[in-house]
Every structure is written in structure tokens, then in C-alpha cells.
Design a protein around this motif. Structure first.
Motif, PDB file in Angstrom:
ATOM      1  N   GLY A 143     -20.274  59.157   4.877  1.00  0.00           N
ATOM      2  CA  GLY A 143     -20.199  57.710   4.699  1.00  0.00           C
ATOM      3  C   GLY A 143     -21.140  57.298   3.584  1.00  0.00           C
ATOM      4  O   GLY A 143     -21.940  58.102   3.082  1.00  0.00           O
ATOM      5  N   TYR A 144     -21.059  56.023   3.201  1.00  0.00           N
ATOM      6  CA  TYR A 144     -21.873  55.567   2.085  1.00  0.00           C
ATOM      7  C   TYR A 144     -23.356  55.740   2.373  1.00  0.00           C
ATOM      8  O   TYR A 144     -24.096  56.286   1.535  1.00  0.00           O
ATOM      9  CB  TYR A 144     -21.570  54.102   1.755  1.00  0.00           C
ATOM     10  CG  TYR A 144     -22.475  53.574   0.647  1.00  0.00           C
ATOM     11  CD1 TYR A 144     -22.179  53.807  -0.682  1.00  0.00           C
ATOM     12  CD2 TYR A 144     -23.648  52.872   0.955  1.00  0.00           C
ATOM     13  CE1 TYR A 144     -23.021  53.352  -1.701  1.00  0.00           C
ATOM     14  CE2 TYR A 144     -24.486  52.414  -0.051  1.00  0.00           C
ATOM     15  CZ  TYR A 144     -24.174  52.660  -1.368  1.00  0.00           C
ATOM     16  OH  TYR A 144     -25.017  52.225  -2.361  1.00  0.00           O
ATOM     17  N   PHE A 145     -23.823  55.295   3.522  1.00  0.00           N
ATOM     18  CA  PHE A 145     -25.263  55.322   3.785  1.00  0.00           C
ATOM     19  C   PHE A 145     -25.796  56.732   4.002  1.00  0.00           C
ATOM     20  O   PHE A 145     -26.891  57.053   3.499  1.00  0.00           O
ATOM     21  CB  PHE A 145     -25.601  54.391   4.950  1.00  0.00           C
ATOM     22  CG  PHE A 145     -25.618  52.944   4.551  1.00  0.00           C
ATOM     23  CD1 PHE A 145     -26.757  52.380   4.006  1.00  0.00           C
ATOM     24  CD2 PHE A 145     -24.486  52.152   4.688  1.00  0.00           C
ATOM     25  CE1 PHE A 145     -26.778  51.047   3.608  1.00  0.00           C
ATOM     26  CE2 PHE A 145     -24.491  50.826   4.287  1.00  0.00           C
ATOM     27  CZ  PHE A 145     -25.643  50.267   3.742  1.00  0.00           C
ATOM     28  N   VAL A 196     -22.292  46.715   4.905  1.00  0.00           N
ATOM     29  CA  VAL A 196     -22.910  46.434   6.196  1.00  0.00           C
ATOM     30  C   VAL A 196     -23.783  47.618   6.551  1.00  0.00           C
ATOM     31  O   VAL A 196     -23.299  48.752   6.676  1.00  0.00           O
ATOM     32  CB  VAL A 196     -21.848  46.206   7.297  1.00  0.00           C
ATOM     33  CG1 VAL A 196     -22.534  45.990   8.647  1.00  0.00           C
ATOM     34  CG2 VAL A 196     -20.971  45.016   6.943  1.00  0.00           C
ATOM     35  N   ARG A 197     -25.087  47.352   6.673  1.00  0.00           N
ATOM     36  CA  ARG A 197     -26.020  48.426   6.987  1.00  0.00           C
ATOM     37  C   ARG A 197     -25.854  48.835   8.448  1.00  0.00           C
ATOM     38  O   ARG A 197     -25.847  47.980   9.343  1.00  0.00           O
ATOM     39  CB  ARG A 197     -27.462  47.968   6.751  1.00  0.00           C
ATOM     40  CG  ARG A 197     -28.486  49.086   6.920  1.00  0.00           C
ATOM     41  CD  ARG A 197     -29.899  48.549   6.778  1.00  0.00           C
ATOM     42  NE  ARG A 197     -30.147  48.043   5.452  1.00  0.00           N
ATOM     43  CZ  ARG A 197     -30.529  48.792   4.426  1.00  0.00           C
ATOM     44  NH1 ARG A 197     -30.682  50.103   4.604  1.00  0.00           N
ATOM     45  NH2 ARG A 197     -30.747  48.250   3.251  1.00  0.00           N
ATOM     46  N   PRO A 198     -25.701  50.132   8.703  1.00  0.00           N
ATOM     47  CA  PRO A 198     -25.580  50.573  10.095  1.00  0.00           C
ATOM     48  C   PRO A 198     -26.886  50.375  10.840  1.00  0.00           C
ATOM     49  O   PRO A 198     -27.958  50.306  10.227  1.00  0.00           O
ATOM     50  CB  PRO A 198     -25.240  52.067   9.951  1.00  0.00           C
ATOM     51  CG  PRO A 198     -25.808  52.468   8.632  1.00  0.00           C
ATOM     52  CD  PRO A 198     -25.664  51.254   7.752  1.00  0.00           C
ATOM     53  N   PRO A 199     -26.831  50.273  12.153  1.00  0.00           N
ATOM     54  CA  PRO A 199     -28.079  50.106  12.921  1.00  0.00           C
ATOM     55  C   PRO A 199     -28.981  51.325  12.745  1.00  0.00           C
ATOM     56  O   PRO A 199     -28.511  52.460  12.627  1.00  0.00           O
ATOM     57  CB  PRO A 199     -27.588  49.961  14.364  1.00  0.00           C
ATOM     58  CG  PRO A 199     -26.215  50.565  14.378  1.00  0.00           C
ATOM     59  CD  PRO A 199     -25.646  50.316  13.020  1.00  0.00           C
ATOM     60  N   ARG A 200     -30.276  51.066  12.683  1.00  0.00           N
ATOM     61  CA  ARG A 200     -31.229  52.153  12.521  1.00  0.00           C
ATOM     62  C   ARG A 200     -31.282  53.006  13.777  1.00  0.00           C
ATOM     63  O   ARG A 200     -31.177  52.509  14.894  1.00  0.00           O
ATOM     64  CB  ARG A 200     -32.627  51.613  12.246  1.00  0.00           C
ATOM     65  CG  ARG A 200     -32.778  50.932  10.884  1.00  0.00           C
ATOM     66  CD  ARG A 200     -34.216  50.493  10.668  1.00  0.00           C
ATOM     67  NE  ARG A 200     -34.410  49.831   9.402  1.00  0.00           N
ATOM     68  CZ  ARG A 200     -34.649  50.448   8.254  1.00  0.00           C
ATOM     69  NH1 ARG A 200     -34.726  51.772   8.233  1.00  0.00           N
ATOM     70  NH2 ARG A 200     -34.813  49.758   7.133  1.00  0.00           N
ATOM     71  N   GLY A 214     -30.045  48.705  -5.508  1.00  0.00           N
ATOM     72  CA  GLY A 214     -28.690  48.164  -5.574  1.00  0.00           C
ATOM     73  C   GLY A 214     -28.042  48.061  -4.214  1.00  0.00           C
ATOM     74  O   GLY A 214     -27.301  47.104  -3.935  1.00  0.00           O
ATOM     75  N   THR A 215     -28.302  49.019  -3.341  1.00  0.00           N
ATOM     76  CA  THR A 215     -27.747  48.968  -1.987  1.00  0.00           C
ATOM     77  C   THR A 215     -28.276  47.757  -1.231  1.00  0.00           C
ATOM     78  O   THR A 215     -27.522  47.067  -0.526  1.00  0.00           O
ATOM     79  CB  THR A 215     -28.081  50.261  -1.230  1.00  0.00           C
ATOM     80  OG1 THR A 215     -27.450  51.366  -1.884  1.00  0.00           O
ATOM     81  CG2 THR A 215     -27.600  50.191   0.210  1.00  0.00           C
ATOM     82  N   LYS A 216     -29.571  47.481  -1.390  1.00  0.00           N
ATOM     83  CA  LYS A 216     -30.152  46.302  -0.719  1.00  0.00           C
ATOM     84  C   LYS A 216     -29.483  45.027  -1.205  1.00  0.00           C
ATOM     85  O   LYS A 216     -29.201  44.111  -0.428  1.00  0.00           O
ATOM     86  CB  LYS A 216     -31.649  46.249  -0.976  1.00  0.00           C
ATOM     87  CG  LYS A 216     -32.436  47.391  -0.352  1.00  0.00           C
ATOM     88  CD  LYS A 216     -33.903  47.301  -0.716  1.00  0.00           C
ATOM     89  CE  LYS A 216     -34.675  48.494  -0.156  1.00  0.00           C
ATOM     90  NZ  LYS A 216     -36.121  48.454  -0.538  1.00  0.00           N
TER      91      LYS A 216
END
Length: 445
Positions: free
Chosen positions: A31-33, A109-113, A98-100
Motif C-alpha cells: 500500500g502507499y503508506f 487517508v492516513r491509516p491508524p497508527r 508531501g504525504t503530510k
């Protein structure tokens, strides 16, 4: 150039291979992250590794010269490592910053930590490194902005040399910040694997080199004091001939080598090809400089007989040493300097090979040409003087017509880089082996 390309490729391949032994660019699940996490590690390793080697090369290590064919090639590798580090750093910064931004814009959409590790379960070193992450990220970002600006200025040829010298030195400060940034943010498990061992050695070496650069200790053991004892200016050519009497300590030099000379501490050291053979009994060294910029354009007015000078060197592998029975020399404009030194050396030692020297020049200055003709006669060198407006330009066809035995020769070129590359392409296309064409890349930035 082949050695420079091979060296750069080998350095990058070693860094990438060491990283691939520890991680993968295809994390599972993909995935991206997850990709962002591993890509930032790889780009950080490439950027910091390239910067570390560039810092080590900034010390002007003479022991590397034979492997890279001279300090001029070493500096070209230094330049390309800097460009590589800049590109990798930009990609590293964009994936982080850039991601931020894209998350803030709603594009991602940032996944949960995941759960944070229990600090009590971490070792003292890993726990301390984790406590530094916020500071390391902030300092690394600001160091990136500063380093990017300094690197771009270094690549702008119109940026004055004396300002380049002063500003470029501050890259050593940004490197020390990057080393701290990398130490903290490299994945902790890497330090137990080859990538960690390699980075530890490079970062330690780079940090030592950065401190030496900031302390002004580059080449300190190869500097000798001297005094200018003769000056001759050729106004038509805008060329100044300076003879320096050196104090004991100069190790001697081969014809074709160069040295860094400092006449004004505020201006700093400038590289000049040595235009004289070495006699340990007289201890004189001669430089021939052409007015090509602000500093060299003022030299004939500023330098005076009796003025102290510091000379550092010698450097370079443009030494005319090979096994060919014939040599073809091309000294274009001020590029004639190393050939003057070699002819003086040959006149003292005796000629060993057949030599043709081509001197293309835009300006015919009788006194300078008479000196060149006298040196050529004393050394047994066949001289071809080509004045642009009178004789036309030198090219591969003209060279081959003048030297029918050119296939038996090695070619030694010093002059404008584009001119040298054009001759090289022409001669190699006609069958000259690449290893028989030698070109000095006399550009230190």
C-alpha cells in the motif's frame, strides 16, 4: 569518465544491495503508506551514503588518485555524488512532507497508527534514539533546505568562486545534522545488519571529514610556504606567468600535475596547472594563469614580487606515462600549460617517444609563441601552432592528416571540455582505443 561512472555506479549499487539484504520495496500487504516507509529508508540510505563518500572525497585523498585517474576526476565524482544526494534527498523529503500535505488536502487517508512499543521493553540505546525522533525530523528538514540551496549555488557557474568556496564549506555543517538525523531515524534493526555496518563506517568517516573541513585542515600536510620571485604578464593573451620560490618540504612534482595556490587568505586556494619541471636544488615552481574570471583577471595587478604564497600539492595523474611509441598532445589556449612543463622535463631528461604538439589559440602573441617554439626544439617535439582566424580549427580529420601514425599514439588533451569530448568521439569512432585518450577535467566545481 568511465572510471567516474563505474565508481558512482559501484557506490550506489553497494548501498542499494546492502539495504535490500535488510528490507524490501514491496512490503506486504502492499500500500502507499507501507511503501512510503520503506522508500524513505532506502532514499535516506542512498542520500546519506552518497553525501558521506562526497565528504571523504572533499579531503582530497591522494591515495585514491591512481584509481580515479587524478584529483580532477575525483572532484567530478564528488560533484556527481552531490547531485545524487540532492535528488535522493528531494525524493526523501517529498515522501515525508508531501504525504503530510496530501493527507491535509484530503487526497490520502492516513491509516491508524499501530501500538507503540513499551519504552520499558526497549534497550537504553533504542529508547534514547526513539526519544530523539521529533528533534531529528525537524533538524533534518531545515538542514535539507539549507543543503539544497548550497548545492544549487555550487552548480551555478556564474556564482563567484570566492563566494562558492565560503558557502560550500557550510555543507559540512548540514552533513553533521544529516548524520544525526540518519543515526536516529534509520530503522534500529538495520544496525545489526550489513546496511547498518556500512552506514556506520560511512557516517563516522563523513563526520570526521566534515570536522576537518570546518577546521580548515584539508591538505594541511601537503602545504608549503613560498615567495613570488618573478612575474611576466602577456597582455595580448591576458596570461600571467608567476614563478614561486618554495621553502623546503615540497615533495616534487611530475609534469602535468597541478597545485592549489593561496596568495590571499580571503580568496582562498585556487587550482593551477604547474608549468615547470622540478629541480630540488633550485626549488622553483611556475604557474601560468589566464584571466578567465574576477580573481584571475586581477592577478596581474595584485600579485607582486616578494609576496608570500602557500602552495598545496601536487595533485593529478595527467603525467604522460604510457607504453605507446608516439604521443599526440593538444594544448588548447591556456591548456598548453602542462605540455610546457613536460617539454622542460624532457629537455633535461632526454626524449623517449615521438611527440606532436598541437596548440590551437585564438590570439597569436609572438613572445609567447617564441618561448613555446624554444621549449619544443629543446625537447625534440614537433610543434603545430594553429591560430583560429588564420589556420582554422583543429578537428580529428586534420589531426590524422598531420600525424599519419596516429593509431600508434596516445592522445593527451588539455583545454575546453567540449572541444576535448568532440575530438575524443571523432578519434574513437576512427579506431583509437578509449584508454589511449587522456583528458584533464580541470574544473573543481
Amino acid at each position: 569518465m568511465n572510471r567516474i561512472k563505474a565508481s558512482l555506479a559501484a557506490i550506489l549499487a553497494a548501498l542499494a544491495a546492502a539495504w535490500l539484504l535488510a528490507d524490501s520495496l514491496w512490503p506486504q500487504p502492499f500500500g502507499y503508506f507501507p511503501f512510503r516507509t520503506v522508500f524513505m529508508q532506502l532514499s535516506g540510505v542512498i542520500a546519506l551514503g552518497a553525501m558521506s563518500v562526497a565528504m571523504l572525497l572533499a579531503l582530497r585523498p591522494k591515495w585514491l588518485e591512481p584509481y580515479l585517474d587524478g584529483l580532477d576526476k575525483l572532484y567530478r565524482l564528488h560533484k556527481w555524488l552531490g547531485i545524487t544526494a540532492l535528488v535522493a534527498s528531494v525524493l526523501h523529503w517529498w515522501m515525508g512532507q508531501g504525504t503530510k500535505w496530501m493527507v491535509g488536502w484530503g487526497w490520502l487517508v492516513r491509516p491508524p497508527r499501530g501500538p507503540r512499543p513499551d519504552p520499558s521493553q526497549l534497550g537504553a540505546i533504542e529508547g534514547w534514539l526513539r526519544s530523539q525522533r521529533g528533534l531529528a525530523e525537524q533538524l533534518g528538514e531545515w538542514a535539507f533546505y539549507a543543503a539544497a540551496l548550497l548545492m544549487v549555488l555550487a552548480l551555478v557557474k556564474r556564482f563567484p568562486y570566492h563566494l562558492f568556496r565560503k558557502t560550500h564549506k557550510w555543507l559540512a555543517v548540514t552533513y553533521l545534522v544529516f548524520a544525526y538525523h540518519g543515526l536516529v531515524l534509520v530503522k534500529f534493526p538495520y544496525w545489526r545488519q550489513p546496511v547498518g555496518w556500512l552506514m556506520a563506517v560511512l557516517m563516522l568517516g563523513g563526520a570526521v571529514a566534515a570536522v576537518l573541513v570546518l577546521a580548515g585542515r584539508v591538505g594541511a600536510g601537503r602545504k608549503v610556504a613560498g615567495v613570488i620571485d618573478a612575474l611576466t604578464y602577456h597582455p595580448a593573451l591576458r596570461v600571467l606567468e608567476s614563478r614561486v620560490a618554495l621553502q623546503p618540504g615540497w615533495p616534487g612534482h611530475a609534469a602535468g600535475q597541478f597545485a592549489f595556490a593561496t596568495s590571499d587568505p580571503r580568496e582562498g586556494a585556487h587550482p593551477y596547472t604547474i608549468a615547470s619541471a622540478w629541480d630540488p636544488h633550485e626549488r622553483h615552481i611556475t604557474f601560468i594563469t589566464k584571466a578567465l574570471g574576477d580573481h584571475t583577471g586581477r592577478l596581474h595587478e595584485r600579485l607582486k614580487v616578494g609576496m608570500p604564497v602557500t602552495v598545496e600539492g601536487p595533485y593529478g595523474c595527467f603525467d604522460f606515462e604510457d607504453a605507446q611509441p608516439r604521443q599526440v598532445w593538444i594544448g588548447a589556449g591556456i591548456g598548453i600549460t602542462p605540455f610546457v612543463a613536460r617539454m622542460k622535463q624532457l629537455s633535461a631528461q632526454g626524449r623517449r617517444v615521438e611527440i606532436d604538439l598541437f596548440h590551437p589559440t585564438a590570439v597569436y602573441e609572438p613572445a609567447a609563441i617564441e618561448k613555446l617554439q624554444a621549449d619544443a626544439r629543446a625537447a625534440g617535439v614537433r610543434l603545430h601552432v594553429l591560430v583560429d582566424g588564420r589556420d582554422g580549427r583543429l578537428d580529428g580529420e586534420r589531426l590524422r592528416a598531420a600525424v599519419p601514425q596516429w593509431r600508434e599514439a596516445s592522445v593527451w588533451f588539455c583545454g575546453p571540455p567540449a572541444f576535448g569530448q568532440a575530438l575524443r568521439r571523432d578519434l574513437l569512432a576512427q579506431g583509437l582505443p578509449a584508454q589511449h585518450f587522456h583528458q584533464e577535467l580541470f574544473q573543481m566545481r
